[in-house]
Design an enzyme around this catalytic site. Structure first.
Site, PDB file in Angstrom:
ATOM      1  N   GLY A  11     -43.748  78.419  48.982  1.00 13.11           N
ATOM      2  CA  GLY A  11     -42.419  77.999  49.481  1.00 13.11           C
ATOM      3  C   GLY A  11     -41.340  78.946  49.012  1.00 13.11           C
ATOM      4  O   GLY A  11     -40.175  78.577  48.877  1.00 13.11           O
ATOM      5  N   GLU A 216     -21.885  62.452  43.450  1.00  6.71           N
ATOM      6  CA  GLU A 216     -21.753  63.828  43.954  1.00  6.71           C
ATOM      7  C   GLU A 216     -20.610  63.849  44.952  1.00  6.71           C
ATOM      8  O   GLU A 216     -20.366  62.857  45.645  1.00  6.71           O
ATOM      9  CB  GLU A 216     -23.042  64.247  44.646  1.00  6.71           C
ATOM     10  CG  GLU A 216     -24.236  64.330  43.701  1.00  6.71           C
ATOM     11  CD  GLU A 216     -25.511  64.751  44.429  1.00  6.71           C
ATOM     12  OE1 GLU A 216     -25.561  65.882  44.924  1.00  6.71           O
ATOM     13  OE2 GLU A 216     -26.430  63.933  44.515  1.00  6.71           O
ATOM     14  N   HIS A 240     -34.546  60.683  39.009  1.00  3.22           N
ATOM     15  CA  HIS A 240     -33.618  61.119  37.961  1.00  3.22           C
ATOM     16  C   HIS A 240     -32.969  59.958  37.198  1.00  3.22           C
ATOM     17  O   HIS A 240     -32.857  59.993  35.976  1.00  3.22           O
ATOM     18  CB  HIS A 240     -32.515  61.984  38.574  1.00  3.22           C
ATOM     19  CG  HIS A 240     -33.019  63.075  39.469  1.00  3.22           C
ATOM     20  ND1 HIS A 240     -34.178  63.771  39.220  1.00  3.22           N
ATOM     21  CD2 HIS A 240     -32.527  63.604  40.625  1.00  3.22           C
ATOM     22  CE1 HIS A 240     -34.371  64.670  40.176  1.00  3.22           C
ATOM     23  NE2 HIS A 240     -33.394  64.594  41.044  1.00  3.22           N
ATOM     24  N   LYS A 340     -23.472  60.057  47.374  1.00  5.05           N
ATOM     25  CA  LYS A 340     -22.947  61.335  47.857  1.00  5.05           C
ATOM     26  C   LYS A 340     -21.543  61.095  48.406  1.00  5.05           C
ATOM     27  O   LYS A 340     -21.181  59.973  48.724  1.00  5.05           O
ATOM     28  CB  LYS A 340     -23.854  61.914  48.937  1.00  5.05           C
ATOM     29  CG  LYS A 340     -25.273  62.181  48.419  1.00  5.05           C
ATOM     30  CD  LYS A 340     -25.903  63.387  49.083  1.00  5.05           C
ATOM     31  CE  LYS A 340     -27.328  63.618  48.613  1.00  5.05           C
ATOM     32  NZ  LYS A 340     -27.433  64.431  47.386  1.00  5.05           N
TER      33      LYS A 340
HETATM   34  C1  BG6 Z   1     -32.181  66.465  43.960  1.00  8.52           C
HETATM   35  C2  BG6 Z   1     -31.848  65.613  45.151  1.00  8.52           C
HETATM   36  O1  BG6 Z   1     -33.390  66.053  43.371  1.00  8.52           O
HETATM   37  O2  BG6 Z   1     -31.147  66.383  43.004  1.00  8.52           O
HETATM   38  C3  BG6 Z   1     -30.497  66.007  45.736  1.00  8.52           C
HETATM   39  O3  BG6 Z   1     -32.862  65.755  46.128  1.00  8.52           O
HETATM   40  C4  BG6 Z   1     -29.430  66.001  44.668  1.00  8.52           C
HETATM   41  O4  BG6 Z   1     -30.138  65.152  46.809  1.00  8.52           O
HETATM   42  C5  BG6 Z   1     -29.877  66.808  43.475  1.00  8.52           C
HETATM   43  O5  BG6 Z   1     -28.237  66.539  45.218  1.00  8.52           O
HETATM   44  C6  BG6 Z   1     -28.891  66.689  42.336  1.00  8.52           C
HETATM   45  O6  BG6 Z   1     -29.257  67.567  41.320  1.00  8.52           O
HETATM   46  P1  BG6 Z   1     -28.173  68.142  40.322  1.00  8.52           P
HETATM   47  O7  BG6 Z   1     -28.964  68.909  39.316  1.00  8.52           O
HETATM   48  O8  BG6 Z   1     -27.244  68.996  41.135  1.00  8.52           O
HETATM   49  O9  BG6 Z   1     -27.457  66.970  39.746  1.00  8.52           O
END
Ligand code: BG6
Length: 486
Positions: A11, A216, A240, A340
């Site tokens: 990938g 976000e 997460h 988001k």
């Molecule tokens: C990813 C998600 O695992 O984590 C995304 O698929 C998200 O949708 C991203 O935006 C956020 O990661 P970070 O490190 O920018 O907080």
């Protein structure tokens, strides 16, 4: 500086590789962290020459580092890089790959395969690698890193595990959750268990509730198709946010040994009560962003408009209330939210303490806030008297410490995890039991949400949490913090 090894990147022409992996590897090389003889074999579907690939790498680095890098470092890095065209379903291509890796003498036979591909290709690729003898550890190690998501629900996660474990031992499988590569996340555990003042308070006697937040400002962007088959609960909470919760609430591990840490995380995740599905609306809330204004992008479209399908019920905002069934946490609500297109970006854990026998009654409480991003900090909010004649006038004072200061090493989470992969450290990767426990929790909610085709609550892009999400809170005086600061 470590043994010789080969990183095979499936990938390699995808977005993650372009934005994070290749620039991350370069950054590691620049800071002297890659073993001298380590080579990188990038795999994409299309046939291109090594030189074309090297030019693409240069382009990625130019964009990421604004052309600010040294030529000798670039030359060293580019000399490590090679390209191989390989459709995931093409056995002939895997034969050529095997020949290149095992017989050409150009590559170390200690090999890590990083699968940054569509989830539906994971099993196929592992099968093909096994068929070409690329996974057997005969004097050399072989490891496979699987990008998230590991399955799309409990059933498919179990299937995937069954399929890959025909060829791989658990010690060879690296299931990624890139949040575990963030040093701020590891700091949760370290802060909890290296400060004796915290442990006596870290329980149901003193804690009112816990909030785990990921906001976000960005929207779904170009990932509409992926996102619409995933949603915020699967995308962020299953992985997460539950990991953040595990680190916040787990018991002290016997040591920092990977197995000890994972053992306690698994125990914690498995002790979370299943969400009562007959009362789902009191325990889970979803919403979608509508059009609005983003600080950085100005006027932006709503999710349904971006998707071009106004029937979708997939959530861009998800919140859950959970309870942990153990001595420490019985009865303490844990609220998780991710969204988001919010008013501001912030990932943080906030702990609200109970008000106990205050001399002066205020509606304010003590909070401890551990901020993961954008800044890494820990702050404690206490109530102090406002100077002046009125002894009952209290205000909130913030005691804040930065967990990252100028001069501290900056290393991206993917960089950390790639180094862990190459050095064989699994502590920041997921054990299959963690993955299973996380799917078991979110699956029933997803099933209900998919069934319910009523229009999902809309929140304007650039706004804060929808007030309607208050429905999941246990007490009327509980609601989301607006931000890390207040
Ligand atoms: C990813 C998600 O695992 O984590 C995304 O698929 C998200 O949708 C991203 O935006 C956020 O990661 P970070 O490190 O920018 O907080």
């Amino acid at each position: 500086m470590g043994e010789n090894s080969t990183l095979v990147l499936f990938g390699a022409r995808g977005n993650l590789a372009k934005i994070k992996l290749i620039p991350g590897l370069f950054h590691l090389d620049e800071s002297g962290k890659l073993p001298e003889g380590m080579k990188i074999l990038s795999i994409g579907r299309q046939k291109i020459e090594d030189d074309v690939w090297k030019a693409e790498i240069k382009e990625m680095l130019d964009v990421k580092f604004k052309k600010k890098y040294e030529k000798n470092v670039f030359d060293r890095f580019i000399a490590r890089n090679f390209y191989h065209a390989n459709e995931p379903e093409d056995p002939e291509a895997f034969k050529r790959l095997s020949n290149k890796l095992l017989n050409s003498g150009d590559f170390s036979k200690n090999i890590a395969f990083f699968l940054s591909v569509r989830p539906s290709d994971f099993s196929t690729i592992v099968d093909q690698l096994a068929a070409e003898n690329l996974l057997k550890e005969d004097g050399f190690w072989k490891r496979v890193l699987i990008e998230k998501p590991f399955g799309t629900n409990l059933e498919t996660a179990i299937e995937l595990q069954k399929s890959i474990s025909r060829h791989l031992a658990e010690t060879q499988i690296y299931r990624i959750d890139h949040y575990l590569g963030k040093s701020a996340l590891q700091n949760i555990l370290m802060t909890r268990f290296n400060n004796a003042i915290l442990e006596p308070l870290w329980n149901k006697n003193y804690i009112d509730h816990i909030q785990i937040t990921n906001h976000e400002t960005l929207g779904v962007g170009e990932r509409t198709t992926f996102y619409d088959s995933t949603g915020a609960l699967r995308d962020m909470i299953q992985s997460h946010l539950l990991q953040m919760l595990a680190l916040t609430a787990m018991e002290k591990p016997a040591s920092l040994n990977p197995d000890d840490i994972r053992k306690e995380k698994i125990k914690l995740l498995e002790s979370i009560n299943p969400i009562p599905i007959n009362e789902i609306e009191k325990n889970a809330f979803r919403a979608q962003y509508s059009k609005g204004t983003s600080n950085s992008e100005g006027n932006v479209l709503g999710y349904l408009e971006e998707l071009g399908d106004d029937k979708s019920v997939v959530e861009t905002y998800a919140a859950l209330k959970l309870f942990i069934n153990n001595e420490r946490w019985n009865g303490v609500p844990i609220y998780l939210r991710t969204a988001k297109r919010m008013h501001e970006a912030g990932t943080y854990i906030s702990i609200k303490f109970k008000n106990k026998d205050d001399l002066v009654k205020t509606d304010k409480s003590n909070w401890l806030v551990i901020s993961i991003q954008p800044r890494e900090s820990t702050h404690f909010e206490i109530q102090t008297k406002t100077p002046g004649l009125d002894d009952s006038l209290m205000r909130t004072t913030r005691l804040e410490g930065l967990n990252r200061i100028d001069g501290d090493e900056t290393i991206d989470s993917y960089e950390t995890l790639m180094l862990d992969l190459m050095s064989g450290n699994q502590s920041r990767f997921l054990h299959i039991d963690e993955v299973k426990a996380a799917w078991s929790l979110v699956d029933p909610v997803i099933v209900e949400w998919v069934k319910d085709k009523n229009k999902v609550h809309q929140y304007p892009s650039g706004s804060g949490d929808p007030i309607e999400s208050k429905i999941i809170f246990e007490n009327p005086d509980q609601f989301w913090r607006k931000s890390i600061n207040n």
